[in-house]
Design a protein around this motif. Structure first.
Motif, PDB file in Angstrom:
ATOM      1  N   LEU A  80      75.198 -24.075 -52.281  1.00  0.00           N
ATOM      2  CA  LEU A  80      74.061 -24.372 -53.142  1.00  0.00           C
ATOM      3  C   LEU A  80      73.315 -25.625 -52.700  1.00  0.00           C
ATOM      4  O   LEU A  80      72.277 -25.953 -53.230  1.00  0.00           O
ATOM      5  N   ARG A 120      67.453 -28.150 -63.167  1.00  0.00           N
ATOM      6  CA  ARG A 120      68.902 -28.295 -63.092  1.00  0.00           C
ATOM      7  C   ARG A 120      69.395 -28.781 -64.438  1.00  0.00           C
ATOM      8  O   ARG A 120      68.801 -29.675 -65.025  1.00  0.00           O
ATOM      9  N   SER A 177      70.540 -34.756 -57.599  1.00  0.00           N
ATOM     10  CA  SER A 177      69.497 -35.338 -56.752  1.00  0.00           C
ATOM     11  C   SER A 177      68.771 -34.261 -55.954  1.00  0.00           C
ATOM     12  O   SER A 177      67.730 -34.510 -55.376  1.00  0.00           O
ATOM     13  N   LEU A 178      69.334 -33.063 -55.902  1.00  0.00           N
ATOM     14  CA  LEU A 178      68.709 -31.988 -55.137  1.00  0.00           C
ATOM     15  C   LEU A 178      67.761 -31.182 -56.021  1.00  0.00           C
ATOM     16  O   LEU A 178      67.929 -31.121 -57.232  1.00  0.00           O
ATOM     17  N   THR A 179      66.783 -30.545 -55.367  1.00  0.00           N
ATOM     18  CA  THR A 179      65.868 -29.685 -56.122  1.00  0.00           C
ATOM     19  C   THR A 179      66.637 -28.495 -56.692  1.00  0.00           C
ATOM     20  O   THR A 179      67.644 -28.082 -56.128  1.00  0.00           O
ATOM     21  N   PRO A 180      66.163 -27.924 -57.825  1.00  0.00           N
ATOM     22  CA  PRO A 180      66.863 -26.771 -58.402  1.00  0.00           C
ATOM     23  C   PRO A 180      66.954 -25.614 -57.402  1.00  0.00           C
ATOM     24  O   PRO A 180      66.048 -25.418 -56.600  1.00  0.00           O
ATOM     25  N   TYR A 181      68.056 -24.863 -57.474  1.00  0.00           N
ATOM     26  CA  TYR A 181      68.275 -23.803 -56.498  1.00  0.00           C
ATOM     27  C   TYR A 181      67.403 -22.583 -56.780  1.00  0.00           C
ATOM     28  O   TYR A 181      66.700 -22.115 -55.907  1.00  0.00           O
ATOM     29  N   ILE A 182      67.480 -22.042 -57.999  1.00  0.00           N
ATOM     30  CA  ILE A 182      66.624 -20.895 -58.294  1.00  0.00           C
ATOM     31  C   ILE A 182      65.872 -21.040 -59.614  1.00  0.00           C
ATOM     32  O   ILE A 182      64.908 -20.334 -59.841  1.00  0.00           O
ATOM     33  N   GLU A 195      65.097 -34.694 -54.492  1.00  0.00           N
ATOM     34  CA  GLU A 195      63.951 -35.007 -55.341  1.00  0.00           C
ATOM     35  C   GLU A 195      63.722 -36.516 -55.332  1.00  0.00           C
ATOM     36  O   GLU A 195      64.660 -37.296 -55.322  1.00  0.00           O
ATOM     37  N   GLU A 227      75.771 -42.577 -53.037  1.00  0.00           N
ATOM     38  CA  GLU A 227      75.160 -41.553 -53.869  1.00  0.00           C
ATOM     39  C   GLU A 227      74.341 -42.150 -55.022  1.00  0.00           C
ATOM     40  O   GLU A 227      73.597 -41.449 -55.687  1.00  0.00           O
ATOM     41  N   GLN A 282      68.608 -27.480 -49.763  1.00  0.00           N
ATOM     42  CA  GLN A 282      67.828 -27.996 -50.891  1.00  0.00           C
ATOM     43  C   GLN A 282      67.281 -29.350 -50.478  1.00  0.00           C
ATOM     44  O   GLN A 282      67.914 -30.072 -49.705  1.00  0.00           O
ATOM     45  N   LEU A 283      66.109 -29.692 -50.974  1.00  0.00           N
ATOM     46  CA  LEU A 283      65.560 -31.005 -50.676  1.00  0.00           C
ATOM     47  C   LEU A 283      66.020 -32.001 -51.727  1.00  0.00           C
ATOM     48  O   LEU A 283      66.471 -31.617 -52.801  1.00  0.00           O
ATOM     49  N   ARG A 327      78.108 -17.476 -68.921  1.00  0.00           N
ATOM     50  CA  ARG A 327      79.435 -17.446 -68.282  1.00  0.00           C
ATOM     51  C   ARG A 327      79.746 -18.801 -67.648  1.00  0.00           C
ATOM     52  O   ARG A 327      80.788 -18.978 -67.028  1.00  0.00           O
ATOM     53  N   MET A 328      78.840 -19.753 -67.758  1.00  0.00           N
ATOM     54  CA  MET A 328      78.922 -21.075 -67.139  1.00  0.00           C
ATOM     55  C   MET A 328      79.046 -20.933 -65.626  1.00  0.00           C
ATOM     56  O   MET A 328      79.776 -21.689 -64.974  1.00  0.00           O
ATOM     57  N   GLN A 329      78.372 -19.942 -65.076  1.00  0.00           N
ATOM     58  CA  GLN A 329      78.398 -19.743 -63.632  1.00  0.00           C
ATOM     59  C   GLN A 329      76.976 -19.550 -63.147  1.00  0.00           C
ATOM     60  O   GLN A 329      76.577 -18.457 -62.785  1.00  0.00           O
ATOM     61  N   HIS A 330      76.213 -20.618 -63.173  1.00  0.00           N
ATOM     62  CA  HIS A 330      74.833 -20.523 -62.738  1.00  0.00           C
ATOM     63  C   HIS A 330      74.632 -21.580 -61.663  1.00  0.00           C
ATOM     64  O   HIS A 330      75.123 -22.693 -61.781  1.00  0.00           O
ATOM     65  N   PRO A 331      73.898 -21.229 -60.591  1.00  0.00           N
ATOM     66  CA  PRO A 331      73.742 -22.192 -59.488  1.00  0.00           C
ATOM     67  C   PRO A 331      73.137 -23.532 -59.918  1.00  0.00           C
ATOM     68  O   PRO A 331      73.416 -24.541 -59.290  1.00  0.00           O
ATOM     69  N   LEU A 386      81.606 -21.411 -59.345  1.00  0.00           N
ATOM     70  CA  LEU A 386      81.192 -20.056 -58.964  1.00  0.00           C
ATOM     71  C   LEU A 386      82.141 -19.510 -57.896  1.00  0.00           C
ATOM     72  O   LEU A 386      82.047 -19.905 -56.736  1.00  0.00           O
ATOM     73  N   ARG A 410      75.184 -36.280 -57.336  1.00  0.00           N
ATOM     74  CA  ARG A 410      74.792 -35.727 -56.046  1.00  0.00           C
ATOM     75  C   ARG A 410      74.079 -34.386 -56.243  1.00  0.00           C
ATOM     76  O   ARG A 410      73.038 -34.127 -55.656  1.00  0.00           O
TER      77      ARG A 410
END
Lengths: 377, 328
Positions: free
Chosen positions: A49, B110, B101-106, A241, A150, A238-239, B70-74, A27, B98
């Motif tokens: 992000l 994911r 492992s994080l929660t989805p952004y919006i 999971e 990781e 972000q947390l 567009r392959m441009q999504h958070p 992005l 990595r």
């Protein structure tokens, strides 16, 4: 958008948010800083992000508006501008930001603010309020114990729980565990539980300001994010999971030997041992000998390396219980002694193959568990 | 509305994925296999759009969907071979882990899109196994590959495999005509040329230069078949210099020889080079199956050899000299 700001404020703000800029991602807009007018101030935001940082600076706003400016270009440019007023004027059609200061005139090509990922708008009424210096101290005492592997994402985070007015932070990497508890001056109505990436807490400690400022933390339900907010800085993360291991089980409940030493002397001895231990497996042996009526107890800290030599240091100690010979990774010892913050520290051990527990004397809020190393032969 | 997610063909696959969505039985990993140009990536992306639509339907107008397209999504991570690299590196998989492992952004979930994963290095494949075994919550992995054989069996067994096959030519021609408004004859030709692969057909339709290059390559081949040895030598001398172009040309020639070979055996399989049916019939009349087979084999061997360190000039000369001779 048409605004005037002081060069010093702009440079400071960009310095704070720049750590969240992501220059190489799919992005392109993430390499930019969001610049927007916001209730009489100028808002600067960046996000990769994972971590998002916002900083508000004082500004004279003639026209509301927003855009995103390439972070690197903007920061480098602002760094070269003279002290004093910087005027910025956005041409919306071409998304060109005109920056004027003193005798210099520049145009920067920007990306429409619509492209910028939405940043959460926190509801701070339900938040938990920390004193900045307390929060920074807590972070310092746990964050170093988080894993950098990781492959086990949960352990790269810090577990934060809030119940009534008790807040707990815990981090572990499989070899050590750091737990810090603290009481809040204002209780929280709701209990909270979240695994926050260690990286985000490190950033928070860096940008949160000083002294008697307060930080409000909130966890918007269902968003998977945590937000920390001071008067002019906000950090969102972000947390992670997953569920954090039940760390209470790891904390030894009893001990056979309790060794109380001066934190500074112990730290110095560990640093000395590390000089030799770092070439090999980081092993430092602790020979703990209780004293008698004639002489005080002692801890002998020794390390050796095939190549560089060996070291021995003896620290006087008050020891209750059995003598014991135990080995630890000396880096882990050094790292915890760096953050205990009290003049004396207690090391509680049961046996050579059982974990050791370190507590600062006179501070019940902090404890640290280290797994021992195998003493071959 | 978009009953087929605007895909050409593969209705069964779309129906299956829709069922997973409707019953909330999303698998944690999907593997889309099939030859290049069949629509693996398109299907994966349309599926990702539906997963992250608030109502879990396919809607190309939705903002998230447009960002995904567009392959441009958070919340969309893409892993593919980087230009200039030999394979997909383990670092790329680690970085993906990595992010996952994080929660989805919006969005709801994911999504990880691993493209042409048969190109992954062994260590990258092994690293991915860990994620496939213990996937983080709210994550959907989508892998594309040529075939299941090209991947570790341990990867395949942990994915829901969606095997995409070429479409019946009539169906593809129909789709091209109705959905892409391509004239009937052209649509039929494209269906044959692409051998039933919708992605390839659409690519050809959008790149007339490709079609022109194909015509030229086939004209050259046809004239070479009735040329003297000297002419063939002269051509080989020009021909070998540009390797990518050489590979392209050989691949086009191979389709031609495939057609000729089939004609000599009076097979009913549809022609690829439909627009040259008469010419192919005439060539086939003058050759027997063995000769056509030999020519086909030679092309295949040379294409394979070009991937290794063969001397292109020598190979090009040998190939052209050995091509059968026919009277024009």
């Amino acid at each position: 958008m048409k605004v005037s700001v002081l060069q010093e404020n702009l440079a400071h703000g960009l310095g704070i948010v720049s750590r969240a800029v992501a220059p190489r991602t799919t992005l392109p807009v993430l390499a930019n800083v969001l610049v927007a007018t916001d209730e009489g101030r100028l808002r600067l935001s960046a996000t990769n992000l994972e971590i998002g940082i916002t900083c508000w600076i004082g500004a004279k706003i003639s026209d509301e508006g927003s855009t995103t400016v390439p972070a690197r270009t903007f920061a480098d440019l602002v760094g070269t501008l003279p002290d004093g007023q910087v005027d910025m004027d956005l041409v919306v059609q071409t998304q060109t930001l005109h920056v004027r200061s003193g005798t210099s005139n520049t145009d920067i090509k920007c990306i429409d603010a619509q492209e910028f990922p939405p940043m959460p708008v926190p509801d701070l009424r339900d938040g938990v309020v920390f004193n900045v210096s307390d929060l920074r101290e807590m972070i310092k005492q746990v964050v170093f114990a988080a894993s950098s592997d990781e492959a086990r994402p949960v352990l790269t985070g810090v577990l934060l729980t809030v119940e009534d007015n008790l807040v707990t932070m815990a981090a572990a990497d499989g070899f050590r565990l750091s737990v810090r508890k603290a009481e809040l001056s204002q209780g929280s109505a709701q209990s909270m539980k979240a695994i926050i990436p260690a990286r985000a807490l490190n950033e928070l400690a860096r940008i949160a300001g000083d002294g008697d400022d307060t930080v409000t933390m909130s966890l918007p339900p269902g968003r998977g994010q945590v937000i920390f907010r001071t008067d002019d800085v906000e950090l969102t993360s972000q947390l992670i999971e997953g569920s954090f291991p039940d760390f209470e089980q790891i904390i030894p409940v009893m001990h056979n030997t309790r060794t109380v030493v001066s934190s500074a002397a112990f730290l110095k001895a560990c640093k000395q041992a590390e000089i030799f231990a770092r070439d090999g497996s980081h092993i430092a042996r602790l020979n703990i000998t209780p004293g008698d009526e004639l002489q005080p107890g002692s801890v002998e800290i020794s390390a050796q390396s095939e190549e560089t030599g060996s070291s021995e240091a003896v620290v006087e100690a008050t020891i209750e219980g059995q003598p014991v010979l135990i080995a630890f990774n000396v880096r882990y010892l050094r790292e915890v002694l760096d953050v205990v913050g009290t003049p004396n520290v207690a090391l509680e051990t049961t046996a050579a193959a059982a974990p050791g527990l370190i507590r600062p004397m006179g501070d019940d809020g902090f404890l640290h568990v280290i797994m021992p190393m195998h003493l071959g032969g | 509305m978009h009953t087929n997610w605007e895909m050409l063909g593969h209705q069964w696959a779309v129906d299956l994925l829709k069922k997973h969505l409707a019953h909330n039985h999303l698998r944690h990993a999907y593997l889309f296999t099939g030859p290049d140009g069949i629509g693996r990536r398109a299907l994966a992306i349309h599926f990702a759009q539906a997963i992250n639509h608030p109502e879990r339907i396919y809607d190309p107008e939705d903002t998230h969907s447009q960002q995904i397209a567009r392959m441009q999504h958070p919340d969309l991570s893409i892993v593919q071979r980087q230009e200039g690299d030999r394979d997909i590196k383990i670092e790329a998989v680690r970085e993906l882990q990595r992010a996952l492992s994080l929660t989805p952004y919006i969005a709801n979930s994911r999504i990880a899109l691993l493209l042409d994963f048969e190109q992954a290095s062994e260590s990258a494949s092994n690293a991915l196994l860990k994620t496939l075994e213990e996937p983080p919550g709210r994550v959907v992995l989508m892998i594309t590959a040529e075939s299941t054989d090209a991947l570790l069996p341990t990867i395949v067994s942990r994915c829901e495999v969606i095997r995409l096959r070429p479409l019946p030519l009539g169906m593809l021609a129909d789709g091209l005509e109705k959905k892409l408004k391509i004239p009937k004859d052209q649509a039929k030709l494209l269906a044959h040329l692409s051998n039933g692969k919708p992605g390839t057909a659409i690519h050809l339709a959008q790149n007339p230069a490709r079609l022109e290059m194909r015509s030229k390559a086939l004209d050259t081949l046809h004239s070479l078949l009735s040329s003297s040895r000297t002419d063939r030598f002269a051509h080989a001398n020009r021909f070998y210099r540009n390797k990518p172009e050489l590979v392209d040309t050989l691949a086009i020639w191979l389709t031609y020889w495939r057609d000729v070979l089939q004609q000599t055996t009076s097979s009913q399989t549809p022609l690829i080079n439909l627009d040259r049916a008469e010419e192919i019939a005439r060539v086939a009349q003058q050759l027997d199956t063995a000769a056509a087979h030999q020519a086909t084999r030679q092309l295949e061997t040379m294409l394979q050899d070009l991937r290794t360190n063969i001397e292109p000039r020598l190979a090009a000369e040998a190939l052209l000299l050995r091509l059968p001779t026919i009277s024009p």
